[in-house]
Design a protein around this motif. Sequence first.
Motif, PDB file in Angstrom:
ATOM      1  N   ALA A   1     -27.365 -37.722  -3.942  1.00  0.00           N
ATOM      2  CA  ALA A   1     -26.922 -38.230  -5.233  1.00  0.00           C
ATOM      3  C   ALA A   1     -28.101 -38.380  -6.182  1.00  0.00           C
ATOM      4  O   ALA A   1     -29.223 -38.683  -5.761  1.00  0.00           O
ATOM      5  CB  ALA A   1     -26.215 -39.564  -5.077  1.00  0.00           C
TER       6      ALA A   1
ATOM      7  N   GLU B   1     -29.032 -40.199 -10.094  1.00  0.00           N
ATOM      8  CA  GLU B   1     -28.561 -41.220 -11.034  1.00  0.00           C
ATOM      9  C   GLU B   1     -29.017 -40.886 -12.456  1.00  0.00           C
ATOM     10  O   GLU B   1     -30.175 -40.551 -12.682  1.00  0.00           O
ATOM     11  CB  GLU B   1     -29.103 -42.597 -10.636  1.00  0.00           C
ATOM     12  CG  GLU B   1     -28.684 -43.070  -9.256  1.00  0.00           C
ATOM     13  CD  GLU B   1     -27.248 -43.566  -9.218  1.00  0.00           C
ATOM     14  OE1 GLU B   1     -26.694 -43.877 -10.314  1.00  0.00           O
ATOM     15  OE2 GLU B   1     -26.686 -43.652  -8.115  1.00  0.00           O
TER      16      GLU B   1
ATOM     17  N   ASP C   1     -28.101 -42.012 -16.827  1.00  0.00           N
ATOM     18  CA  ASP C   1     -27.357 -42.887 -17.726  1.00  0.00           C
ATOM     19  C   ASP C   1     -26.090 -42.202 -18.219  1.00  0.00           C
ATOM     20  O   ASP C   1     -25.017 -42.811 -18.275  1.00  0.00           O
ATOM     21  CB  ASP C   1     -28.237 -43.309 -18.904  1.00  0.00           C
ATOM     22  CG  ASP C   1     -29.349 -44.253 -18.475  1.00  0.00           C
ATOM     23  OD1 ASP C   1     -29.036 -45.313 -17.914  1.00  0.00           O
ATOM     24  OD2 ASP C   1     -30.532 -43.895 -18.669  1.00  0.00           O
TER      25      ASP C   1
ATOM     26  N   ARG D   1     -17.214 -42.706 -12.090  1.00  0.00           N
ATOM     27  CA  ARG D   1     -18.587 -42.989 -11.648  1.00  0.00           C
ATOM     28  C   ARG D   1     -19.501 -41.788 -11.816  1.00  0.00           C
ATOM     29  O   ARG D   1     -20.699 -41.871 -11.620  1.00  0.00           O
ATOM     30  CB  ARG D   1     -18.544 -43.410 -10.167  1.00  0.00           C
ATOM     31  CG  ARG D   1     -19.883 -43.758  -9.540  1.00  0.00           C
ATOM     32  CD  ARG D   1     -20.407 -45.078 -10.070  1.00  0.00           C
ATOM     33  NE  ARG D   1     -21.678 -45.456  -9.457  1.00  0.00           N
ATOM     34  CZ  ARG D   1     -22.887 -45.114  -9.921  1.00  0.00           C
ATOM     35  NH1 ARG D   1     -22.978 -44.390 -11.020  1.00  0.00           N
ATOM     36  NH2 ARG D   1     -23.987 -45.505  -9.327  1.00  0.00           N
ATOM     37  N   GLY D   2     -18.933 -40.617 -12.159  1.00  0.00           N
ATOM     38  CA  GLY D   2     -19.717 -39.399 -12.287  1.00  0.00           C
ATOM     39  C   GLY D   2     -18.921 -38.220 -11.769  1.00  0.00           C
ATOM     40  O   GLY D   2     -17.680 -38.248 -11.718  1.00  0.00           O
TER      41      GLY D   2
ATOM     42  N   HIS E   1     -24.287 -39.396 -10.487  1.00  0.00           N
ATOM     43  CA  HIS E   1     -23.759 -40.687 -10.890  1.00  0.00           C
ATOM     44  C   HIS E   1     -24.225 -41.029 -12.307  1.00  0.00           C
ATOM     45  O   HIS E   1     -25.354 -40.715 -12.683  1.00  0.00           O
ATOM     46  CB  HIS E   1     -24.221 -41.777  -9.927  1.00  0.00           C
ATOM     47  CG  HIS E   1     -23.738 -41.578  -8.524  1.00  0.00           C
ATOM     48  ND1 HIS E   1     -24.240 -42.283  -7.451  1.00  0.00           N
ATOM     49  CD2 HIS E   1     -22.795 -40.742  -8.013  1.00  0.00           C
ATOM     50  CE1 HIS E   1     -23.624 -41.907  -6.340  1.00  0.00           C
ATOM     51  NE2 HIS E   1     -22.749 -40.960  -6.649  1.00  0.00           N
ATOM     52  N   ALA E   2     -23.345 -41.676 -13.049  1.00  0.00           N
ATOM     53  CA  ALA E   2     -23.692 -42.009 -14.429  1.00  0.00           C
ATOM     54  C   ALA E   2     -23.007 -43.292 -14.844  1.00  0.00           C
ATOM     55  O   ALA E   2     -21.950 -43.657 -14.313  1.00  0.00           O
ATOM     56  CB  ALA E   2     -23.280 -40.879 -15.364  1.00  0.00           C
ATOM     57  N   LYS E   3     -23.620 -43.950 -15.806  1.00  0.00           N
ATOM     58  CA  LYS E   3     -22.953 -45.102 -16.416  1.00  0.00           C
ATOM     59  C   LYS E   3     -21.774 -44.635 -17.267  1.00  0.00           C
ATOM     60  O   LYS E   3     -20.753 -45.311 -17.343  1.00  0.00           O
ATOM     61  CB  LYS E   3     -23.955 -45.899 -17.249  1.00  0.00           C
ATOM     62  CG  LYS E   3     -25.097 -46.528 -16.423  1.00  0.00           C
ATOM     63  CD  LYS E   3     -26.039 -47.324 -17.299  1.00  0.00           C
ATOM     64  CE  LYS E   3     -27.125 -48.030 -16.460  1.00  0.00           C
ATOM     65  NZ  LYS E   3     -28.090 -47.053 -15.906  1.00  0.00           N
TER      66      LYS E   3
ATOM     67  N   ASN F   1     -19.726 -48.118 -17.432  1.00  0.00           N
ATOM     68  CA  ASN F   1     -18.449 -47.788 -16.798  1.00  0.00           C
ATOM     69  C   ASN F   1     -17.238 -48.490 -17.421  1.00  0.00           C
ATOM     70  O   ASN F   1     -16.186 -48.575 -16.801  1.00  0.00           O
ATOM     71  CB  ASN F   1     -18.495 -48.101 -15.287  1.00  0.00           C
ATOM     72  CG  ASN F   1     -19.567 -47.303 -14.576  1.00  0.00           C
ATOM     73  OD1 ASN F   1     -20.638 -47.828 -14.296  1.00  0.00           O
ATOM     74  ND2 ASN F   1     -19.303 -46.038 -14.300  1.00  0.00           N
TER      75      ASN F   1
END
Length: 547
Positions: A6, A8, A10, A153-154, A179-181, A363
């Motif tokens: 994964a 990460e 923004d 979540r992405g 994954h992202a905000k 999110n």
Amino acid sequence: MAEREAMEFDVVVVGAGPSGLATAIRLKQLCAEQGKDFSVCVVEKGSEVGAHILSGAVIDPRALTELLPKWKEDGAPLNQPVTEDRFLFLTDKSSYRTPNWMLPACFTNHGCYTASLGNLCRWLGTQAEALGVEIYPGFAAAEVLYAEDGSVRGVATGDMGIGKHGEKTARYAQGMELHAKYTVFAEGCRGNLGRQLEARFRLRDGVGPQVYGIGLKELWEVKPEKHVPGLVVHTAGWPLESDTYGGSFLYHLENNQVAVGFVVGLGYTNPYLHPFEEFQRYKTHPAIRGFFEGGRRISYGARAIAAGGLQSLPKLTFPGGALVGDDAGFLNASRIKGTHAAIKSGMLAAESAFAALSASRANDELSSYPDAFRASWLHGELHRARNFKPWMVKGLYVGTLMVGIDQVVFRGKAPWTLSHHLADHETLVPKASATPITYPKPDGVLTFDRLSSVFVSNTNHEEDQPAHLTLKDPRIPIEVNLAVYDAPETRYCPAGVYEIVTEGGTPRLQINAQNCVHCKTCDIKDPRQNIVWVTPEGGGGPNYPNM
């Protein structure tokens, strides 16, 4: 299954078209202006930025100027301004030009440019990377990821190296989770993940159906004496029947190149209509064929177009993300333009996401994005155009009259809003009620067949992979589509993907998925919605040059 690696970020943007790249660029601009450092990633299923981009295109630079005011000085590939508009009504042997003073403003293109949208996206990609955006071409977002609270979540990219029967091959590489905000979906028309999000979050509740067209395009190199730099020609009428929505475009670019294309509304009723063959027949018209004499075809492609307008837009946001560009359906069908709308929608979403990130939110729902859209010039433009497609599906003559009244008399401010009542898959009549259409054979000089056309689209898929054109029920193609409609998928597909073959006296549907140009027409027009387009292995599909 082993846990996927994964990364990460923004913000993750799915799709490197004009809306996705505008989202990424605007986010990074705001970071630079306000001293923030939010990470932005763009994933693109095409082999490179621009590989899957197809549009006419006449580009209104309004949104581009807002996004990148120095685009001319910085080398954006918009070099040929529109110099002349012509609108023709065609019969089988004649043409009638509408005087320009009678044309509604939506059909005039002063201040716009004839260009390759693919090349513009390639240039936008360089601008995004210069600002610090990470772009990953060749990686298809195949799955939406959800947090425990149900928010997005992405996304996860698809596994590579899966064989036809689901086995891992020597090429196997597991997909990654991004994954992202906030995740912004900019997949283009009929996005695979966007469609899933619409269903999961009920984004279409209370909204009319989206309606579509299929746009087919060829790029030609013509003789210099046939070339009129900046000429824009649109036509309506022949070869389509007057009750079928559609028309053509012919745009003179720079360097003796001409983009020619044909659009057929996918709400057509006759299962024997063949959009690709209508396009080929159109080029033979006496008012059109002269442009191509002595020229050569360079490329071919096709894509679906979301043409429903304002009243077909879904809810734009959901917890953890948003839809932009044609993933939502921002195209202005009356102007035959969507690039400026895509860029503007991406900018608005970016500004909303930036404000949320700056407030340390994550999110949740970006409610300021639809609010900003409703207050923008884009909403005003789409509101003025909202009745165009509903009028035009009533037939060429009634539609032309009423669009004239709507756009010229009322200037798009009529005190009514028409609705779309049927989805495109609901409109076909049974073959017993339809008239077969006989199309001329291609000559290989001006007109062509589908397979030779797919060849010049540079389409390629890894053959040893699961078919990305899937059937919910394998019985329906024969028991319903063939029996009732005479297998319309063999005609509406612009790439010859679907064939009915007979073995031992028994017909079956053969799917030649390697031919697919990712237009999504089958996913839209199949009468029982039995065909579902899913994401193939990253990097597959067309590789459009200058389209």
